[in-house]
Design an enzyme around this catalytic site. Structure first.
Site, PDB file in Angstrom:
ATOM      1  CD  GLN A   1      26.191 -95.638 -80.895  1.00  0.00           C
ATOM      2  OE1 GLN A   1      25.164 -96.296 -80.700  1.00  0.00           O
ATOM      3  NE2 GLN A   1      26.858 -94.845 -80.255  1.00  0.00           N
ATOM      4  CG  PHE A   2      30.865 -94.357 -87.214  1.00  0.00           C
ATOM      5  CD1 PHE A   2      32.098 -93.949 -86.833  1.00  0.00           C
ATOM      6  CD2 PHE A   2      29.747 -93.738 -87.292  1.00  0.00           C
ATOM      7  CE1 PHE A   2      32.391 -92.644 -86.794  1.00  0.00           C
ATOM      8  CE2 PHE A   2      29.775 -92.301 -86.920  1.00  0.00           C
ATOM      9  CZ  PHE A   2      31.210 -91.688 -86.840  1.00  0.00           C
ATOM     10  CB  THR A   3      30.770 -93.941 -82.040  1.00  0.00           C
ATOM     11  OG1 THR A   3      29.605 -94.359 -81.781  1.00  0.00           O
ATOM     12  CG2 THR A   3      30.651 -92.647 -82.963  1.00  0.00           C
TER      13      THR A   3
END
Length: 150
Positions: A78-80
């Site tokens: 999850q890059f966010t």
């Protein structure tokens, strides 16, 4: 590496209508990777997650790890998690690693968690549009960032 760890009764991840990873009791681990992350971050974080005592013992005290209870782990990229919201209302993801760096690091992280846990880890699909379902147990949600170990 930045993680959000949720103690769950169950969790699953679906891509294009197909369940690609699912667990019963254990941990859902959302993981975001930065370009500054190293193998030392992977090793430290994996050990921390597998041995984190957030499951109840016989007396109702959080004194057992996912490994102690024979639980499972679902790891989802999850890059966010590296979103910066300092300016304006549109998050910036400039700190998140690009796929050519992040994918091998993610794969190494999953492999290390499997080694430390002693069993296969379920995963999402890096870069895919995933639907994650979970039944948070507690709720217990913990965030760990390898850049803030102290």
């Amino acid at each position: 590496m930045r993680t959000v760890i949720q103690r769950v009764q169950e969790a699953s991840v679906t891509v294009d209508g197909n369940v690609i990873g699912q667990i019963s009791q254990g941990l859902l681990v959302l993981v975001g990777i930065e370009e500054i992350d190293t193998q030392q971050d992977i090793d430290w974080l994996s050990g921390k997650i597998v041995n984190l005592r957030i499951f109840e013992d016989e007396e109702g005290v959080m004194n057992k790890s996912v490994k102690d209870i024979g639980g499972e782990i679902l790891v989802v990229s999850q890059f966010t998690l590296h979103a910066s919201t300092k300016k304006g209302n549109r998050p910036s993801y400039i700190r998140a690693a690009k796929p050519d760096f992040a994918i091998p690091m993610y794969e190494q992280f999953v492999k290390k968690v499997e080694e430390d846990l002693g069993k296969q880890v379920q995963t999402g699909m890096f870069g895919a549009d995933m639907k994650v379902r979970l039944l948070n147990d507690g709720p217990v949600t913990i965030s760990i960032d390898t850049q803030n170990k102290e």
